[in-house]
Design a protein around this motif. Structure first.
Motif, short mmCIF file in Angstrom:
data_model
loop_
_atom_site.label_atom_id
_atom_site.label_comp_id
_atom_site.label_asym_id
_atom_site.label_seq_id
_atom_site.Cartn_x
_atom_site.Cartn_y
_atom_site.Cartn_z
N UNK A 120 47.69 81.03 44.10
CA UNK A 120 49.00 80.55 44.53
C UNK A 120 49.44 79.39 43.63
N UNK A 121 49.97 79.71 42.46
CA UNK A 121 50.33 78.66 41.49
C UNK A 121 51.29 77.59 42.04
N UNK A 122 52.15 77.96 42.97
CA UNK A 122 53.06 76.97 43.54
C UNK A 122 52.27 75.89 44.29
N UNK A 123 51.20 76.30 44.98
CA UNK A 123 50.37 75.32 45.69
C UNK A 123 49.59 74.45 44.71
N UNK A 124 49.19 75.04 43.58
CA UNK A 124 48.53 74.26 42.53
C UNK A 124 49.48 73.15 42.05
N UNK A 125 50.73 73.50 41.81
CA UNK A 125 51.72 72.52 41.35
C UNK A 125 51.94 71.44 42.41
N UNK A 126 51.99 71.85 43.67
CA UNK A 126 52.15 70.88 44.76
C UNK A 126 50.94 69.95 44.82
N UNK A 127 49.75 70.51 44.62
CA UNK A 127 48.52 69.70 44.64
C UNK A 127 48.54 68.65 43.53
N UNK A 128 48.93 69.04 42.34
CA UNK A 128 49.00 68.09 41.22
C UNK A 128 50.10 67.05 41.49
N UNK A 129 51.24 67.51 42.00
CA UNK A 129 52.31 66.58 42.35
C UNK A 129 51.88 65.59 43.42
N UNK A 130 51.10 66.07 44.38
CA UNK A 130 50.58 65.20 45.43
C UNK A 130 49.66 64.13 44.84
N UNK A 131 48.82 64.52 43.91
CA UNK A 131 47.92 63.55 43.26
C UNK A 131 48.73 62.47 42.55
N UNK A 132 49.74 62.88 41.80
CA UNK A 132 50.58 61.92 41.07
C UNK A 132 51.30 61.01 42.07
N UNK A 180 50.45 60.21 45.13
CA UNK A 180 49.53 59.28 45.80
C UNK A 180 49.15 58.13 44.87
N UNK A 181 48.90 58.42 43.61
CA UNK A 181 48.55 57.36 42.67
C UNK A 181 49.70 56.37 42.52
N UNK A 182 50.90 56.89 42.31
CA UNK A 182 52.07 56.01 42.18
C UNK A 182 52.28 55.23 43.47
N UNK A 183 52.12 55.88 44.60
CA UNK A 183 52.28 55.20 45.88
C UNK A 183 51.27 54.08 46.08
N UNK A 184 50.02 54.34 45.75
CA UNK A 184 48.99 53.31 45.91
C UNK A 184 49.23 52.15 44.96
N UNK A 185 49.59 52.47 43.72
CA UNK A 185 49.77 51.41 42.72
C UNK A 185 51.03 50.60 42.93
N UNK A 186 52.14 51.25 43.27
CA UNK A 186 53.43 50.56 43.24
C UNK A 186 54.13 50.43 44.60
N UNK A 187 53.81 51.29 45.56
CA UNK A 187 54.55 51.28 46.82
C UNK A 187 53.74 50.58 47.92
#
Length: 189
Positions: free
Chosen positions: A94-106, A108-115
């Motif tokens: 399910x490539x769409x879920x793969x893309x969502x998973x990578x987007x989620x990782x990005x 979360x990182x941005x959220x932890x660092x900046x938000x």
């Protein structure tokens, strides 16, 4: 000394240092002048070693090492779980879920660092003028660590590149969170 309109968050270390310089010029007693100079020295040391300021502006080799350690600490327990392999296989189907998973990782990182309000992390000298260096490095370190450890421990064999990449992405997501926490929580400048 400081204006009555200045709240506690409005006064900077530079303001404090400027006020001490003004005080030094107005003090008559040599002993008091020596004390003001000592205070200026302490303020200067505190402002340079990050003890006073909780603002993070640089991304040093130490930060990279902290991101690596955070990635390993969070990701290592997942490396032995077979569920990671199954989730990776599902993402490969399910490539769409793969893309969502990578987007989620990005995200979360941005959220932890900046938000999230763990520390005041400032963006300085971004790549191409817009891409912050810190999340790029945290994500790259997490991905490289996940790929290397999964390969080293025989969790992926890379015969089917897409499936292996999806399996690595599962560990990468957890390691990215660990890396961002490892980077900002120990504290530095």
């Amino acid at each position: 000394m400081f204006g009555s309109d200045d709240g506690p968050g409005d006064v900077t270390m530079t303001d404090l240092y400027d006020q001490l310089e003004t005080l030094e010029e107005t003090v008559d007693d040599p002993a008091e002048r020596t004390e003001v100079r000592r205070t200026k020295t302490v303020v200067d040391r505190l402002s340079h070693n990050g003890t006073v300021s909780r603002v993070i502006t640089e991304f040093t080799g130490r930060d990279k090492a902290e991101a690596f350690v955070g990635s390993v600490v969070i990701g290592m327990p997942l490396l032995v779980e077979d569920g990671v392999i199954e989730i990776g296989e599902f993402l490969a189907e399910t490539p769409a879920f793969f893309a969502v998973n990578v987007g989620l990782a990005v995200a979360m990182v941005v959220g932890i660092l900046y938000v999230a309000d763990f520390r005041d992390v400032r963006i300085t000298d971004p790549y191409l003028g817009v891409i912050p260096r810190r999340p790029v490095w945290v994500l790259a370190i997490a991905f490289a660590t996940a790929a290397a450890m999964m390969t080293l421990w025989g969790r992926v064999d890379w015969t089917d590149l897409w499936v292996s990449l999806c399996q690595v992405s599962v560990i990468f997501t957890a390691m990215a969170v660990g890396g961002s926490l490892g980077d900002i929580l120990p504290g530095e400048h």
